[in-house]
Design a protein around this motif. Structure first.
Motif, short mmCIF file in Angstrom:
data_model
loop_
_atom_site.label_atom_id
_atom_site.label_comp_id
_atom_site.label_asym_id
_atom_site.label_seq_id
_atom_site.Cartn_x
_atom_site.Cartn_y
_atom_site.Cartn_z
N ILE A 179 22.09 -10.13 22.43
CA ILE A 179 23.16 -11.11 22.20
C ILE A 179 24.52 -10.41 22.07
O ILE A 179 25.44 -10.89 21.41
N ASN A 180 24.57 -9.21 22.68
CA ASN A 180 25.85 -8.49 22.75
C ASN A 180 26.41 -8.13 21.38
O ASN A 180 27.59 -8.25 21.15
N THR A 181 25.52 -7.73 20.47
CA THR A 181 25.97 -7.48 19.11
C THR A 181 25.74 -6.02 18.73
O THR A 181 24.71 -5.43 19.06
N ASP A 182 26.74 -5.45 18.07
CA ASP A 182 26.62 -4.06 17.60
C ASP A 182 26.42 -4.05 16.11
O ASP A 182 26.71 -5.03 15.42
N ILE A 183 25.90 -2.91 15.65
CA ILE A 183 25.65 -2.81 14.21
C ILE A 183 26.22 -1.51 13.68
O ILE A 183 26.14 -0.47 14.35
N VAL A 184 26.83 -1.60 12.50
CA VAL A 184 27.36 -0.40 11.85
C VAL A 184 26.78 -0.39 10.44
O VAL A 184 26.82 -1.41 9.75
N PRO B 148 37.47 -9.76 21.21
CA PRO B 148 37.16 -10.55 20.01
C PRO B 148 35.69 -10.38 19.58
O PRO B 148 34.81 -10.34 20.42
N TYR B 149 35.51 -10.27 18.26
CA TYR B 149 34.17 -10.13 17.70
C TYR B 149 33.99 -11.15 16.58
O TYR B 149 34.93 -11.44 15.85
N ILE B 150 32.74 -11.63 16.49
CA ILE B 150 32.41 -12.36 15.26
C ILE B 150 31.85 -11.31 14.32
O ILE B 150 30.94 -10.56 14.68
N VAL B 151 32.43 -11.24 13.14
CA VAL B 151 32.05 -10.15 12.23
C VAL B 151 31.28 -10.71 11.05
O VAL B 151 31.64 -11.74 10.48
N LYS B 152 30.22 -10.05 10.75
CA LYS B 152 29.46 -10.44 9.55
C LYS B 152 29.28 -9.18 8.72
O LYS B 152 28.75 -8.18 9.20
N VAL B 153 29.74 -9.21 7.51
CA VAL B 153 29.59 -8.03 6.64
C VAL B 153 28.58 -8.37 5.56
O VAL B 153 28.71 -9.38 4.88
N ALA C 99 29.44 -9.23 16.74
CA ALA C 99 28.99 -9.89 17.97
C ALA C 99 30.18 -10.05 18.89
O ALA C 99 31.17 -10.68 18.53
N GLN C 100 30.03 -9.40 20.09
CA GLN C 100 31.14 -9.50 21.03
C GLN C 100 31.06 -10.86 21.72
O GLN C 100 30.00 -11.28 22.18
N ILE C 101 32.17 -11.52 21.71
CA ILE C 101 32.15 -12.84 22.34
C ILE C 101 33.35 -12.97 23.26
O ILE C 101 34.34 -12.24 23.12
N ASP C 102 33.28 -13.91 24.16
CA ASP C 102 34.44 -14.07 25.03
C ASP C 102 35.33 -15.21 24.54
O ASP C 102 35.01 -15.93 23.59
#
Ligand SMILES: Nc1ncnc2c1ncn2[C@@H]1O[C@H](COP(=O)(O)OP(=O)(O)O)[C@@H](O)[C@H]1O
Ligand SMILES: [Mg+2]
Length: 478
Positions: free
Chosen positions: A88-93, A134-139, A156-159
């Motif tokens: 779902i095009n999402t990265d994790i840190v 743009p990213y949707i960020v969840k911390v 989550a990278q979104i367009d």
């Protein structure tokens, strides 16, 4: 279905339909504008995409690493997670003790700081721009097994379209609630205006009436049925007012009756008392004097008797205890008989009476002979009583007009002062001059009026002071 019921149903439907309709229209406009001006297309695809991402992020939030934080430091778990999220095009840190321990993509320290900072201050919007994407960020706040604290950041990278879709959804929800509240307020206001207000007014009016204030007018307003209610209420108030008024009038009448009777009866009785005392004390000391006294006493007693007769008769008429007995009657003959009956008495007073018949043929009427005779005698009695000329004349004329026969009784007597004219048919009313000079009950014309009205006729008078009086009444022809 009553109109009130309909109104309620329509109001209820409108409360739901109107906000929906407005929301749909505005949403369509929104889509159109965002498409033509901002070149973003809000499609079901991007909305689905967005919900998918939101769902995954939510799952991750309450997922395994929350319960088993030791996995976060496991290389295999990190790899698997990265693969899963990449779909779902999402990265994790992963940050532990302020140090990045894992990052699926190379983010700058500044970008990460921004994400953390952003999540602290923004609750509604969680989209952040990192290097133009743009990213949707969840911390997620995270405590590690060795009790150190840190974060898991999901990006989550979104367009552009997905952001627009997200905004759109928020917009639609806010729009719906706003229009819902506004419609509700407007409809509630209109409802209160058309129903509640008039009802409150009615309540006020009712309490005014219960306090005895019948002058408080009810404003007729509001919706049809409320309007009808107001109208009925207003009618009730007017009826009540009228009946209170009539009641008061009756009461006044009764008081007047008592005071008039006592006063008018007292005068002849006082004089009877005086003459009897004269005889008893021996003031009347000759047989002639005694006879004169007795004659006076007799005439006074006759007066009292006739007054009481009038009174009884009048109260019987008033109580409707005197049913009329209508008979087919030849008018001319009837009046001729009445006149013949009183003629000798009038002659004694030097009054000539004449009957003028202006009816082309014999006319028949349905009348109560006894009662009409009483009317004629009452009127003629007045003519005789209030005659002030040497040669008195009375003319009784029978005439025809439209559907009526008019009887006119005209004398050349004292006439009635202009000021007294409107009242001569009232009970107990006697002109001052009459009161001071002649005996009477003041009921003669009142009785005549009652009888004539019982025959559906009218009675009125024409008079000139010192010249004479005409009393006229009409009787309906067959
Ligand atoms: N023909 C008349 N001439 C003058 N006054 C009249 C005549 N008829 C009636 N009236 C006036 O009308 C009043 C009312 O008449 P009525 O009801 O018969 O009472 P009463 O004869 O007992 O006085 C009289 O008191 C008198 O003032
Ligand atoms: Mg009279």
């Amino acid at each position: 279905m009553s109109r009130l019921h309909k109104h309620l149903v329509i109001t209820n439907i409108a409360i739901m339909i109107v906000p929906l309709l407005i929301t749909v229209i505005v949403a369509s406009a929104y889509i159109f504008v965002s498409f033509t001006i901002f070149d973003t297309s809000i499609s079901s695809e991007s909305i689905k995409n967005l919900t998918n991402v939101e769902y995954e992020l939510f799952k991750a939030n309450s997922g395994t690493f929350q319960k088993n934080p030791e996995f976060l430091l496991d290389k295999d778990f990190q790899k698997n997670l990265t693969i899963r999220l990449s779909s779902i095009n999402t990265d994790i840190v992963i940050i532990k003790n302020s140090k990045t321990v894992y990052s699926s993509k190379d983010f700058s320290q500044m970008a990460i700081e921004r994400c953390l900072d952003f999540s602290k201050h923004n609750y509604l919007r969680s989209t952040v721009d990192l290097d133009g994407t743009p990213y949707i960020v969840k911390v997620i706040n995270q405590t590690f097994p060795d009790t150190t604290v840190g974060y898991v950041i999901l990006l989550a990278q979104i367009d552009k379209d997905v952001i627009a879709s997200k905004d759109f959804i928020i917009f639609v929800i806010v729009m719906f609630f706003l229009t819902f509240i506004i419609t509700n307020l407007i409809l509630t206001y209109s409802f209160s205006k058309s129903m509640v207000k008039p009802i409150l007014r009615l309540k006020d009016a009712a309490s005014e009436i219960s306090c005895g204030n019948l002058a408080h007018e009810v404003v007729v307003e509001g919706d049809s049925e409320i309007r009808d209610l107001c109208q009925s209420f207003e009618q009730m108030r007017l009826k009540l007012k009228e009946s209170v008024y009539t009641q008061a009038k009756f009461e006044d009448n009764r008081k007047m009756l008592i005071s008039s009777i006592s006063h008018d009866l007292k005068t002849p009785i006082t004089s009877i008392k005086g003459y009897v005392e004269g005889i008893l004390d021996g003031v009347a000391n000759s047989p002639e004097k005694i006879e004169k006294y007795l004659k006076t006493i007799y005439s006074k007693a006759v007066q009292v008797d006739s007054m009481i007769d009038d009174l009884l008769f009048h109260s019987k008429l008033d109580l409707n205890q005197m049913p009329f007995n209508f008979e087919r009657t030849d008018v001319y003959n009837f009046f001729r008989h009445c006149i013949e009956e009183i003629e000798p008495e009038l002659e004694k007073a030097n009054i000539k009476i004449e009957l003028i018949n202006m009816l082309p043929d014999y006319r028949f009427l349905f009348i109560d002979r006894t009662q009409i005779r009483r009317v004629v005698l009452n009127i003629l009695d007045n003519s005789k009583k209030y005659m002030n000329k040497e040669n008195g004349t009375i003319e009784v004329t029978l005439r025809e007009k439209d559907n009526n026969i008019i009887v006119q009784i005209k004398d050349n007597g004292a006439g009635i002062p202009k000021n007294d004219m409107p009242f001569i048919f009232d009970k107990f009313y006697r002109a001052d001059t009459a009161r001071s000079t002649k005996a009477g009950s003041g009921l003669g014309l009142a009785i005549a009026k009652q009888i004539i009205e019982g025959h559906q006729g009218k009675i009125w008078s024409i008079s000139k002071e010192n010249e004479g009086t005409s009393i006229l009444f009409s009787l309906k022809k067959l």
